[in-house]
Scaffold this motif. Structure first.
Motif, PDB file in Angstrom:
ATOM      1  N   PRO A  66     -15.658  -0.544  -3.888  1.00 12.44           N
ATOM      2  CA  PRO A  66     -15.090  -2.136  -4.006  1.00 12.44           C
ATOM      3  C   PRO A  66     -15.662  -2.342  -5.485  1.00 12.44           C
ATOM      4  CG  PRO A  66     -16.696  -1.606  -2.089  1.00 12.44           C
ATOM      5  CD  PRO A  66     -16.694  -0.361  -2.806  1.00 12.44           C
ATOM      6  N   PRO A  67     -14.795  -3.551  -5.661  1.00  5.43           N
ATOM      7  CA  PRO A  67     -14.868  -3.955  -6.970  1.00  5.43           C
ATOM      8  C   PRO A  67     -16.306  -4.334  -7.547  1.00  5.43           C
ATOM      9  CG  PRO A  67     -13.502  -5.420  -6.074  1.00  5.43           C
ATOM     10  CD  PRO A  67     -13.974  -4.511  -5.030  1.00  5.43           C
ATOM     11  N   PRO A  73     -10.899  -2.513  -9.615  1.00  2.00           N
ATOM     12  CA  PRO A  73     -10.549  -2.669  -8.463  1.00  2.00           C
ATOM     13  C   PRO A  73      -9.300  -2.045  -8.088  1.00  2.00           C
ATOM     14  CG  PRO A  73     -10.180  -4.639  -9.304  1.00  2.00           C
ATOM     15  CD  PRO A  73     -10.818  -4.213 -10.377  1.00  2.00           C
ATOM     16  N   HIS A  74      -9.203  -1.705  -6.736  1.00  2.00           N
ATOM     17  CA  HIS A  74      -7.893  -0.933  -6.191  1.00  2.00           C
ATOM     18  C   HIS A  74      -7.602  -1.699  -5.005  1.00  2.00           C
ATOM     19  CE1 HIS A  74      -8.303   2.098  -9.572  1.00  2.00           C
ATOM     20  NE2 HIS A  74      -9.607   2.422  -8.961  1.00  2.00           N
ATOM     21  N   SER A  75      -6.367  -1.410  -4.411  1.00  2.00           N
ATOM     22  CA  SER A  75      -5.449  -1.588  -3.347  1.00  2.00           C
ATOM     23  C   SER A  75      -4.721  -0.664  -2.768  1.00  2.00           C
ATOM     24  CB  SER A  75      -5.277  -2.910  -3.569  1.00  2.00           C
ATOM     25  OG  SER A  75      -4.353  -3.298  -4.536  1.00  2.00           O
ATOM     26  N   ASN A  98      -6.895  -4.199   0.988  1.00  2.00           N
ATOM     27  CA  ASN A  98      -7.168  -5.012  -0.023  1.00  2.00           C
ATOM     28  C   ASN A  98      -8.460  -4.198  -0.702  1.00  2.00           C
ATOM     29  OD1 ASN A  98     -10.010  -5.540   0.972  1.00  2.00           O
ATOM     30  ND2 ASN A  98      -9.290  -7.242   2.157  1.00  2.00           N
ATOM     31  N   GLN A  99      -8.964  -5.039  -1.772  1.00  2.00           N
ATOM     32  CA  GLN A  99      -9.888  -4.368  -2.860  1.00  2.00           C
ATOM     33  C   GLN A  99     -11.133  -3.937  -2.012  1.00  2.00           C
ATOM     34  OE1 GLN A  99     -10.477  -7.306  -5.737  1.00  2.00           O
ATOM     35  NE2 GLN A  99      -8.606  -6.916  -6.683  1.00  2.00           N
ATOM     36  N   THR A 100     -11.629  -4.505  -0.817  1.00  2.00           N
ATOM     37  CA  THR A 100     -12.886  -4.250  -0.493  1.00  2.00           C
ATOM     38  C   THR A 100     -12.497  -3.089   0.900  1.00  2.00           C
ATOM     39  OG1 THR A 100     -12.857  -6.117   1.162  1.00  2.00           O
ATOM     40  CG2 THR A 100     -13.931  -6.102  -0.864  1.00  2.00           C
ATOM     41  N   CYS A 121      -1.025   1.588  -5.900  1.00  2.00           N
ATOM     42  CA  CYS A 121      -1.966   0.632  -5.959  1.00  2.00           C
ATOM     43  C   CYS A 121      -1.428  -0.501  -6.693  1.00  2.00           C
ATOM     44  CB  CYS A 121      -3.162   1.262  -7.111  1.00  2.00           C
ATOM     45  SG  CYS A 121      -4.581   0.071  -7.450  1.00  2.00           S
ATOM     46  N   GLU A 123      -3.000  -3.134  -8.005  1.00  2.00           N
ATOM     47  CA  GLU A 123      -3.873  -3.708  -9.206  1.00  2.00           C
ATOM     48  C   GLU A 123      -3.343  -3.815 -10.656  1.00  2.00           C
ATOM     49  OE1 GLU A 123      -6.274  -5.671  -7.872  1.00  2.00           O
ATOM     50  OE2 GLU A 123      -5.644  -4.953  -6.070  1.00  2.00           O
TER      51      GLU A 123
END
Length: 146
Positions: A66-67, A73-75, A98-100, A121, A123
């Motif tokens: 997670p960021p 951050p990634h997605s 999502n990012q988390t 990704c 981002e």
């Protein structure tokens, strides 16, 4: 033929038929990137090539931190077609994680259909896709008989 012999013969015949029937391969679970997980700078197209083939109902697991103050951050996005994939164009892409969602045990994506899946990704407005190599395509095959 006496009843005991007939029952024994029938059972033997059933076991022989079952033993000779091909089995369907079970779906596999693959961590995207292996021990490198989902991160900037790793060649996921190469990973997909080396870890294929992929089959319908296989599960891809996207793991990423997670960021926080020390990681980007990634997605995970699904791009709509090869043109979008080549250009890392996110305009009509679908966010699938999502990012988390990649934290912990990761985000699982099942390859339900036999079609091309274009992952990237999303981002930094597609920079992770275009510069960071965070994209790959898979086309699952039908589960085979073994």
């Amino acid at each position: 033929m006496c009843p005991k012999r007939a029952a024994g013969f029938a059972l033997a015949l059933i076991l022989l038929v079952l033993a000779s029937m091909p089995a369907i391969n079970q779906a596999a679970t693959k961590i995207v990137g292996g021990s490198d997980n989902w991160r900037f700078g790793f060649n996921y197209s190469d990973w997909a090539h080396k870890n294929g083939p992929f089959y319908q109902n296989d599960t891809l697991v996207f793991k990423y931190d997670p960021p926080n103050s020390t990681t980007f951050p990634h997605s995970v996005y699904l791009l709509e077609n090869n043109t979008s994939y080549q250009a890392c164009e996110l305009k009509n892409a679908t966010l699938v994680a999502n990012q988390t969602q990649g934290g912990g045990t990761g985000f699982e994506f099942v390859l339900c259909e036999i079609k091309d899946y274009y992952f990237a990704c999303g981002e930094r407005n597609g920079t992770h896709c275009s510069t960071g190599l965070m994209k790959f395509v898979v086309r699952p095959l039908e589960p085979c008989l073994s």
